[in-house]
Design a protein around this motif. Structure first.
Motif: not given
Length: 296
Positions: A118-127, A194-202
């Protein structure tokens, strides 16, 4: 002891002590000091490492045997160390598709951050920020489990198979990010799938499927020619976190510094950790090991 004292007395009086026969050798197969002589049945030999450690399949068999007996066994994921990360990166690079380049970049970034999927899914060039003092890229990584932020150091790896910058450059060259559009008022995720996945496919389920597609027991047709025999069929995404923490510890990084890389909360141990803020220099000992270098 008595014989040695007698010989010493003879020498002091100018004589020559008598010759004594050497003690007989121990019988063949007799026990030596420190335990019995190891046999082929008791010596564990690793096919992957060439000796000194059991293969991953040995641990899997032992785990299932213990659970069948009703014993309490740790439920932590099977560790994924730098050697597995190198094998995965090499296999994905040999496959050569755009999808493989994207997967390799995500896996390398998650590995050096000792992260949860879930952390790599939240990675953004903004940070992402270039730190001139440490001469590397740093990022503030969101942790959903602890509701805190973790500072991540991203630098050049010891070789191309464990280098997140090389993996990102390859993914960029392959066109993995050409459809990305920058938006001022919303988060610009590096891996939006990865960031926009649903609960059925995290994210953790997706990354697990990426790695298991490279195992020898996988029916995946795309990666059939690039399967890695050393990977266990029970490999999961959480293994990168377990393997990264153990690898830092085994390479001399103290637990106090590992906390800065792993993002664990130690306030329950001491209130002191409530006041210690994470800085990039504190992350460098562990970051060097995670990128394939030696700890300082």
């Amino acid at each position: 002891g008595a014989a040695r004292r007698c010989d010493g007395a003879v020498r002091r009086h100018g004589g020559t002590p008598p010759r004594r026969a050497a003690p007989p050798p121990p019988p063949r197969g007799a026990a030596r000091r420190g335990g019995d002589r190891p046999t082929d049945a008791t010596r564990h030999v690793s096919v992957r490492h060439g000796g000194g450690a059991a293969s991953p399949q040995v641990y899997v068999v032992a785990f299932h045997a213990a659970t069948a007996r009703g014993e309490l066994v740790s439920k932590q994921a099977l560790p994924i160390y730098s050697i597995e990360r190198r094998l995965i990166a090499r296999a994905l690079r040999r496959e050569g598709s755009q999808e493989s380049a994207r997967r390799a970049a995500a896996l390398q970034l998650n590995g050096v951050a000792v992260g949860r999927p879930s952390e790599v899914a939240a990675l953004s060039p903004d940070v992402l920020v270039h730190d001139t003092d440490q001469d590397c890229i740093s990022a503030m990584w969101a942790q959903q489990k602890t509701h805190k932020h973790k500072l991540v150091a991203i630098m050049a790896g010891a070789d191309r198979h464990i280098c997140p910058l090389y993996a990102l450059a390859t993914a960029y060259t392959m066109g993995c990010f050409k459809r990305h559009r920058y938006h001022d008022e919303q988060m610009n995720y590096l891996f939006p799938e990865l960031a926009t996945t649903s609960k059925s496919n995290p994210a953790n389920k997706q990354i697990t499927s990426w790695m298991r597609a490279l195992t020898s027991s996988s029916p995946n047709v795309q990666y059939r020619k690039f399967q890695v025999d050393e990977l266990s069929s029970t490999i999961t995404s959480g293994g990168q976190r377990v393997g990264g923490i153990n690898e830092m510890a085994s390479n001399g990084v103290s637990a106090e510094f590992i906390l800065f890389n792993s993002g664990h909360d130690a306030e329950s141990i001491s209130t002191l950790w409530h006041y210690i803020g994470v800085t990039l220099p504190m992350c460098m000992p562990g970051a060097l090991v995670l990128h394939g270098w030696r700890a300082p």
